[in-house]
Design an enzyme around this catalytic site. Sequence first.
Site, short mmCIF file in Angstrom:
data_model
loop_
_atom_site.label_atom_id
_atom_site.label_comp_id
_atom_site.label_asym_id
_atom_site.label_seq_id
_atom_site.Cartn_x
_atom_site.Cartn_y
_atom_site.Cartn_z
CE LYS A 1 -3.92 -2.00 2.34
NZ LYS A 1 -4.33 -2.46 3.66
CD GLN B 1 -4.11 -4.56 6.56
OE1 GLN B 1 -4.06 -3.57 5.82
NE2 GLN B 1 -4.57 -5.72 6.15
CG ASP C 1 -10.49 -0.16 4.80
OD1 ASP C 1 -10.27 -0.69 3.70
OD2 ASP C 1 -9.79 -0.35 5.81
N1 GUN Z 1 -7.65 -6.87 5.92
C1 GUN Z 1 -7.96 -7.61 4.83
N2 GUN Z 1 -8.55 -6.85 3.89
C2 GUN Z 1 -8.61 -5.59 4.40
C3 GUN Z 1 -9.11 -4.37 3.89
O1 GUN Z 1 -9.64 -4.26 2.77
N3 GUN Z 1 -8.97 -3.30 4.72
C4 GUN Z 1 -8.43 -3.39 5.95
N4 GUN Z 1 -8.36 -2.29 6.69
N5 GUN Z 1 -7.95 -4.51 6.45
C5 GUN Z 1 -8.04 -5.61 5.67
#
Ligand code: GUN
Length: 303
Positions: free
Chosen positions: A54, A98, A121
């Site tokens: 990311k 996350q 998100d």
């Molecule tokens: N863990 C797995 N997929 C995601 C996601 O799309 N966003 C976040 N914040 N954590 C994750």
Amino acid sequence: MVAKIIDGKAVAASLREEVGIAVEHLKQQTGNVLGLAVVLVGEDPASQVYVRNKAKQTKEVGMESFEIRLPADIPEQKLLDEVEKLNHDTKVHGILVQLPLPAHIDETKVINAIDVAKDVDGFHVINSGKLATGQGSAMIPCTPMGCMILLRSVVPDLSGKHAVVLGRSNIVGKPMAQLLLNASCTVTICHSRTQNVQEITRQADIIVAAIGRPEMVTSEWMKPGVVIIDVGINRLPPEHEGEKPRLVGDVAYADACGVAAAITPVPGGVGPMTIACLLANTVKAYAAMQQTEIPENLSKQLG
Ligand code: GUN
């Protein structure tokens, strides 16, 4: 039938390119560099890989990347304080915490502490409520958003199609079903307690698999000509000593290729779309904050 392979890697690269152009455009227009903050609690190896990717891609599209790494034993209140700091940081336009979080932390509480306007998100209860009711513009969760873009690349008119979603998580299954419904699909959600699941999936024009079970969905689950979106990313032990673990989806890919009209591979399907959509959401969040439009090149791609 030999299935068309839906190239998520290529679609994601093209989306990131448009995000980059939009970021530059907004910088010229408003004088600000867009900023995306990612919070990682603990040292889960898979999460570390995601967070690293990311950060890299955030910088590549010309945004500023903020990485906040916190110890696994951080008290919940300390994490909430960090989120609050980011809410007030004028250089930060998108915030992602996350998941999963360590067991002693209430995930829902943390997600809902994020400023709705910065919730890239789309997990905040206000954003999921907006998506469900159509009230205002919702921030759409990144993985389902990526699935929709890939799906539309092969099925431009989704109206009236029967879509079966396997899985009911808040991250994928539920928002996915909502997006398909908003696109006028007939939607069925199946999950671990569903009876006679194959009878249901055999009626599907579209199957979205998000169950986290390696290669569970075989050709017997499918009607000829179905379109398959495989969200699963499962690591299997190597077949031969010395090899790397094998990445497979929730769908038995080679088997499905003989029956489906189109399918996303793993890796290289849905996976690369998630971060590209996260970056697109950050542009969307910034534009809304500035009360300006999303640059046209990007809004066209988002449909
Ligand atoms: N863990 C797995 N997929 C995601 C996601 O799309 N966003 C976040 N914040 N954590 C994750």
